[in-house]
Write a protein that holds these residues in place. Structure first.
Motif, PDB file in Angstrom:
ATOM      1  N   LYS A  61       0.849  -1.206   0.000  1.00  0.00           N
ATOM      2  CA  LYS A  61       0.000   0.000   0.000  1.00  0.00           C
ATOM      3  C   LYS A  61       0.870   1.235   0.000  1.00  0.00           C
ATOM      4  O   LYS A  61       1.934   1.257   0.607  1.00  0.00           O
ATOM      5  CB  LYS A  61      -0.903   0.047   1.238  1.00  0.00           C
ATOM      6  CG  LYS A  61      -1.923  -1.108   1.262  1.00  0.00           C
ATOM      7  CD  LYS A  61      -2.772  -1.008   2.486  1.00  0.00           C
ATOM      8  CE  LYS A  61      -3.788  -2.133   2.546  1.00  0.00           C
ATOM      9  NZ  LYS A  61      -4.591  -2.075   3.754  1.00  0.00           N
ATOM     10  N   SER A 120      -0.148   7.103   1.317  1.00  0.00           N
ATOM     11  CA  SER A 120      -1.397   7.901   1.397  1.00  0.00           C
ATOM     12  C   SER A 120      -2.591   7.025   1.735  1.00  0.00           C
ATOM     13  O   SER A 120      -3.523   7.440   2.436  1.00  0.00           O
ATOM     14  CB  SER A 120      -1.629   8.631   0.071  1.00  0.00           C
ATOM     15  OG  SER A 120      -1.737   7.696  -0.979  1.00  0.00           O
ATOM     16  N   GLY A 121      -2.643   5.826   1.320  1.00  0.00           N
ATOM     17  CA  GLY A 121      -3.759   4.908   1.609  1.00  0.00           C
ATOM     18  C   GLY A 121      -3.810   4.538   3.078  1.00  0.00           C
ATOM     19  O   GLY A 121      -4.865   4.464   3.698  1.00  0.00           O
ATOM     20  N   ARG A 122      -2.588   4.253   3.614  1.00  0.00           N
ATOM     21  CA  ARG A 122      -2.571   3.913   5.047  1.00  0.00           C
ATOM     22  C   ARG A 122      -3.064   5.092   5.904  1.00  0.00           C
ATOM     23  O   ARG A 122      -3.719   4.920   6.909  1.00  0.00           O
ATOM     24  CB  ARG A 122      -1.131   3.565   5.460  1.00  0.00           C
ATOM     25  CG  ARG A 122      -0.697   2.181   4.905  1.00  0.00           C
ATOM     26  CD  ARG A 122       0.546   1.687   5.621  1.00  0.00           C
ATOM     27  NE  ARG A 122       1.658   2.609   5.449  1.00  0.00           N
ATOM     28  CZ  ARG A 122       2.526   2.522   4.430  1.00  0.00           C
ATOM     29  NH1 ARG A 122       2.417   1.596   3.518  1.00  0.00           N
ATOM     30  NH2 ARG A 122       3.541   3.398   4.335  1.00  0.00           N
ATOM     31  N   SER A 123      -2.794   6.264   5.485  1.00  0.00           N
ATOM     32  CA  SER A 123      -3.196   7.468   6.231  1.00  0.00           C
ATOM     33  C   SER A 123      -4.716   7.617   6.248  1.00  0.00           C
ATOM     34  O   SER A 123      -5.308   7.935   7.274  1.00  0.00           O
ATOM     35  CB  SER A 123      -2.550   8.703   5.612  1.00  0.00           C
ATOM     36  OG  SER A 123      -2.997   9.869   6.276  1.00  0.00           O
ATOM     37  N   ARG A 124      -5.334   7.359   5.123  1.00  0.00           N
ATOM     38  CA  ARG A 124      -6.790   7.495   5.068  1.00  0.00           C
ATOM     39  C   ARG A 124      -7.475   6.456   5.967  1.00  0.00           C
ATOM     40  O   ARG A 124      -8.450   6.736   6.631  1.00  0.00           O
ATOM     41  CB  ARG A 124      -7.270   7.336   3.613  1.00  0.00           C
ATOM     42  CG  ARG A 124      -7.002   8.566   2.764  1.00  0.00           C
ATOM     43  CD  ARG A 124      -7.783   8.509   1.463  1.00  0.00           C
ATOM     44  NE  ARG A 124      -7.372   7.384   0.656  1.00  0.00           N
ATOM     45  CZ  ARG A 124      -6.370   7.426  -0.225  1.00  0.00           C
ATOM     46  NH1 ARG A 124      -5.668   8.535  -0.404  1.00  0.00           N
ATOM     47  NH2 ARG A 124      -6.057   6.334  -0.933  1.00  0.00           N
ATOM     48  N   GLN A 125      -6.936   5.248   5.942  1.00  0.00           N
ATOM     49  CA  GLN A 125      -7.537   4.188   6.774  1.00  0.00           C
ATOM     50  C   GLN A 125      -7.420   4.524   8.259  1.00  0.00           C
ATOM     51  O   GLN A 125      -8.345   4.324   9.041  1.00  0.00           O
ATOM     52  CB  GLN A 125      -6.825   2.864   6.472  1.00  0.00           C
ATOM     53  CG  GLN A 125      -7.487   1.678   7.178  1.00  0.00           C
ATOM     54  CD  GLN A 125      -6.808   0.369   6.815  1.00  0.00           C
ATOM     55  OE1 GLN A 125      -5.746   0.369   6.163  1.00  0.00           O
ATOM     56  NE2 GLN A 125      -7.412  -0.727   7.194  1.00  0.00           N
ATOM     57  N   SER A 126      -6.283   5.035   8.642  1.00  0.00           N
ATOM     58  CA  SER A 126      -6.056   5.397  10.049  1.00  0.00           C
ATOM     59  C   SER A 126      -7.005   6.521  10.477  1.00  0.00           C
ATOM     60  O   SER A 126      -7.552   6.520  11.588  1.00  0.00           O
ATOM     61  CB  SER A 126      -4.600   5.844  10.234  1.00  0.00           C
ATOM     62  OG  SER A 126      -4.379   6.296  11.535  1.00  0.00           O
ATOM     63  N   LYS A 127      -7.226   7.460   9.608  1.00  0.00           N
ATOM     64  CA  LYS A 127      -8.140   8.574   9.933  1.00  0.00           C
ATOM     65  C   LYS A 127      -9.566   8.092  10.134  1.00  0.00           C
ATOM     66  O   LYS A 127     -10.285   8.559  11.021  1.00  0.00           O
ATOM     67  CB  LYS A 127      -8.092   9.616   8.830  1.00  0.00           C
ATOM     68  CG  LYS A 127      -6.804  10.417   8.821  1.00  0.00           C
ATOM     69  CD  LYS A 127      -6.805  11.420   7.697  1.00  0.00           C
ATOM     70  CE  LYS A 127      -5.512  12.257   7.667  1.00  0.00           C
ATOM     71  NZ  LYS A 127      -5.486  13.226   6.568  1.00  0.00           N
ATOM     72  N   ARG A 128      -9.947   7.112   9.262  1.00  0.00           N
ATOM     73  CA  ARG A 128     -11.313   6.599   9.411  1.00  0.00           C
ATOM     74  C   ARG A 128     -11.483   5.894  10.753  1.00  0.00           C
ATOM     75  O   ARG A 128     -12.517   5.999  11.412  1.00  0.00           O
ATOM     76  CB  ARG A 128     -11.645   5.645   8.256  1.00  0.00           C
ATOM     77  CG  ARG A 128     -11.968   6.366   6.949  1.00  0.00           C
ATOM     78  CD  ARG A 128     -12.636   5.419   5.974  1.00  0.00           C
ATOM     79  NE  ARG A 128     -11.745   4.349   5.543  1.00  0.00           N
ATOM     80  CZ  ARG A 128     -10.893   4.420   4.528  1.00  0.00           C
ATOM     81  NH1 ARG A 128     -10.837   5.517   3.793  1.00  0.00           N
ATOM     82  NH2 ARG A 128     -10.112   3.400   4.231  1.00  0.00           N
TER      83      ARG A 128
END
Length: 816
Positions: free
Chosen positions: A11, A14-22
């Motif tokens: 991944k 940037s993808g890992r960041s979005r998942q963490s925010k959710r």
């Protein structure tokens, strides 16, 4: 063979960041929901409590904060006499109210802050104190009775908004206070509220009947008994107000009118009441009476009470003030006695609980004064049972006539005493009355004769009539505090019957006695007495009206008529002769009795008139005339201590006053007509022989002064009013009358002796009391002009006579 695992695609950052925010967002939402609900649940619970559970309570508080509710006093009803004259009324007065908290709030802190907002406390407090001083100085000047120290102490109660500084302020003082409030702009914290004050225009007149009003409402008498009718219903004025407790004009308002109290119209007549009180007090003074007395006047045909008088008396306008001299003496005596009792109790207490001598004295005096006030407030005619003595014989007479056990033809032999049931009972006349008719036995108030009459009736029948005449039950008059007396019940022994037959060793109230006696003379009917004849509202509409209430018929009309005829002879021929009044047929019965408790002697007379058609009945009683010496039968005034010698004259005068006031026409006998006032003829210039003829025609005699045949002057002059039978002085020749003469002392003299003594001084005597037939036992009791005074020659001096009469007082002792 193993298959080689393909690696997962990597991944991007940037993808890992979005998942963490959710994930953080979801967790935050969960936490917010949990904590939000946790916070709102208590708020919801509190809201539920406020809006649902405690709704009424908080609504009430909101209304109190938003609305000003002022009570509007109702006017207390008036009390009027039978003629509509006001005996009790209410007028507007004012209470002075201080709000110390609002006084402090009236001083704005902002005026005493500097540019940085700091409060100058010294200046701020000084302004508050200045306002306090203005109020204290001004009020102490306007109301001198205010206690300055207490007023200053109330100023310090800064949490209070309602301090009552003065009550019942009259309009004149209230006007000055209003001007002070306006001038000093103190209306925010100092104001007047309207109230009412009870006034009694006649002062002490009928005070025990009326009662009085204190801070809690009607107390004693009619004021207490009719409190619910008199007090009315208060009204209300409800308006909006600001947070500063200032009324908002043109805002919501609601007015609930006060309902004024009802007015009472009494059966009492203020004029007759005045006569009764004057007659009572006259006797108390004349006979040196130690324990006051009572007088009751009633219409025997209806039960309407016309007057009720008790002594000692008081003024309901100042009901706590003790004015009676005997009561004031009692306060001093009782204070010393109570102090000794309190001191003994105090000495028995632990040292740390003991009071000082000063405190004990204050308590003793307070208790003594309280007892004296209770004594003056009592209506003795309904609250103090007494032994009626021989006045009760009228009831025994009626019962015996009704049962047929006696008749007018019966005779009785009195030897001076009777032995019965192991006791010897003496007659008041120790030598006995000898043989006597029934009428004579009543006239003589003979105890042995009435003991025999009681035995003829028998205990059972006697007690039946005792009950029927109302002697065992309250009359249920519309006044508080009525007593019912004390008797033996139905278990009457032979000795009980003997002494009860002449009215002793049982007690009844004066009102019971008058209602029972009325049944003897009014046709046999026992009526319930009452003092309020109607109740009206403020518009004059009749709300309630009383009518005569017949309780029962006790004896027949014929028996009543026979009893009346015999009782009339008591005044015309017997022991009640001192009640005689020319022109009026008066009947009655004398009485004297020693009380059970302490040996006091109560002398009384029950009289009624006109004898053939009674319109008024009077009971006059004096409690303990002072003896000339211990054991003496005479008072310090020189009068024989008996109802016939003391109470009868005063009652007779009162009856005549009342009948005159009522417009009852006098009817003179032939003898009375001869004794009435006549007009002297003109005899000056006539010969003595002609003058004698003219005087004889007027029932006048004469004596001459000087020598000669022609009358040159006469005393009294022509057309003067003098008593019939008087002696006119004829001056002859150069003799001339003196312009003034000195009045001699005739008290204690016989009729003829007094008449001669006065005429010797050129004065004329108008006799009163006893009867038209004065015997040697008739003694002058008082004279209208004091001995030693200088008066015009020819003055008429009124002299009251009384006969020495005994009232059947008996002593009795056990035979040993």
């Amino acid at each position: 063979m193993y298959k080689q695992r393909q690696p997962e695609p990597r991944k991007s950052p940037s993808g890992r960041s979005r998942q963490s925010k959710r994930l953080v967002f979801r967790r935050s939402m969960v936490l917010m929901a949990v904590f939000g609900l946790g916070l709102f649940i208590p708020l919801l619970i509190q809201l539920w409590n406020i809006a649902i559970v405690h709704h009424d309570e908080y609504q009430t508080k909101a209304i109190e904060q938003q609305l000003m509710d002022v009570t509007v006093s109702a006017n207390r009803g008036e009390i009027l006499d039978a003629n509509g004259d006001v005996m009790a009324m209410s007028a507007t007065v004012y209470n002075l109210i201080l709000a110390p908290k609002d006084l402090v709030a009236s001083v704005s802190e902002s005026k005493f802050k500097d540019e940085d907002g700091n409060l100058d406390e010294d200046a701020y407090n000084a302004e508050i104190q200045r306002k306090r001083d203005v109020v204290v100085d001004g009020l102490c000047e306007l109301l001198p009775d205010l206690d300055r120290e207490k007023l200053e102490a109330r100023m310090e109660k800064t949490n209070s908004q309602y301090e009552v500084l003065a009550t019942q302020i009259e309009e004149q003082d209230a006007k000055a206070i209003r001007a002070f409030i306006e001038e000093n702009n103190t209306s925010y914290y100092l104001y007047l509220t309207p109230s009412t004050k009870r006034y009694y225009p006649y002062g002490s007149l009928a005070s025990q009947v009326l009662g009085f009003v204190n801070s809690e409402g009607g107390a004693y008498g009619l004021e207490a008994w009719y409190e619910d009718l008199l007090k009315g219903v208060p009204g209300r004025v409800v308006t909006g107000k600001t947070a500063q407790n200032v009324e908002m004009y043109n805002s919501y308002s609601n007015y609930i009118d006060a309902i004024n109290g009802y007015d009472l119209t009494l059966t009492l007549d203020a004029t007759i009441q005045s006569y009764a009180q004057q007659a009572l007090e006259k006797g108390i003074e004349m006979y040196d009476v130690q324990n006051g007395g009572f007088c009751l006047v009633m219409d025997p045909q209806t039960g309407e009470v016309l007057a009720m008088a008790s002594s000692p008396n008081f003024d309901p306008n100042n009901y706590s003030v003790i004015t009676d001299s005997f009561l004031l003496q009692d306060v001093d005596t009782d204070t010393a006695t109570i102090y000794q009792q309190l001191k003994a109790e105090n000495d028995a207490k632990p040292a740390d609980e003991q009071l000082t001598d000063e405190e004990l004295q204050e308590q003793a005096q307070s208790q003594a004064k309280a007892a004296a006030r209770e004594a003056q407030w009592k209506n003795r005619t309904i609250t103090e049972p007494y032994e009626p003595g021989s006045t009760f014989k009228a009831l025994v007479l009626a019962a015996a006539l009704e049962e047929g056990v006696v008749s007018e033809n019966d005779t009785f032999n009195c030897t001076g005493s009777v032995s019965i049931g192991g006791w010897t009972i003496n007659c008041s006349k120790r030598t006995g009355h000898g043989h006597q008719t029934l009428a004579e036995a009543v006239q003589n108030s003979c105890n042995p004769a009435f003991i025999e009459i009681g035995q003829r009736l028998g205990a059972e029948k006697f007690y039946e009539y005792f009950q029927a005449f109302g002697m065992t039950e309250k009359t249920n008059i519309d006044l508080p505090g009525e007593d019912s007396g004390l008797n033996w019940g139905s278990n009457m022994g032979i000795v009980d019957l003997a002494v009860a037959s002449f009215g002793q060793r049982f007690t009844v109230t004066p009102l019971q006695m008058v209602t029972g006696f009325s049944a003897v003379i009014n046709g046999g009917n026992l009526y319930q007495p009452y003092v309020v004849q109607k109740v009206t509202d403020a518009s004059g509409n009749v709300v309630q009206e009383e009518e005569p209430n017949l309780v029962r018929q006790v004896v027949s009309e014929q028996t009543s008529q026979r009893a009346r005829a015999i009782l009339e002879t008591v005044v015309s021929e017997g022991g009640g002769s001192n009640a005689y009044q020319a022109g009026y047929r008066i009947g009655g019965k004398t009485g004297s009795a020693e009380t059970l408790e302490d040996g006091r002697t109560i002398v009384s007379f029950m009289g009624f008139a006109p004898a053939d058609d009674p319109q008024v009945i009077v009971l006059m009683a004096y409690d303990t005339p002072k003896e000339a010496s211990p054991g003496s039968s005479y008072g310090t005034c020189g009068v024989y201590i008996s109802g016939g010698a003391m109470a009868a004259p005063r009652a007779g005068e009162l009856i005549a006053q009342i009948l005159d006031y009522m417009g009852v026409e006098k009817q003179y006998t032939t003898e009375e007509s001869a004794a009435t006032t006549v007009t002297t003829p003109q005899v000056t210039g006539y010969t003595v022989a002609d003058a004698a003829t003219r005087l004889e025609k007027k029932n006048l005699t004469y004596r001459t002064v000087g020598t000669g045949d022609v009358v040159t002057s006469q005393v009294p002059a022509a057309n003067a009013a003098v008593p019939g039978g008087s002696t006119v002085i004829l001056y002859l020749g150069d003799a001339a009358p003196e312009e003034t003469t000195t009045v001699p002392n005739v008290v204690g003299m016989s009729y003829e002796g007094a008449k001669k003594a006065l005429e010797a001084q050129g004065l004329f005597m108008q006799a009163g009391g006893s009867s038209t037939f004065y015997s040697e036992s008739s003694k002058a009791q008082s004279q209208s002009v004091a001995a030693g005074e200088s008066v015009a020659t020819g003055t008429i001096v009124e002299v009251q006579f009384s006969n020495l009469v005994e009232d059947g007082v008996a002593d009795f002792y056990e035979i040993t």
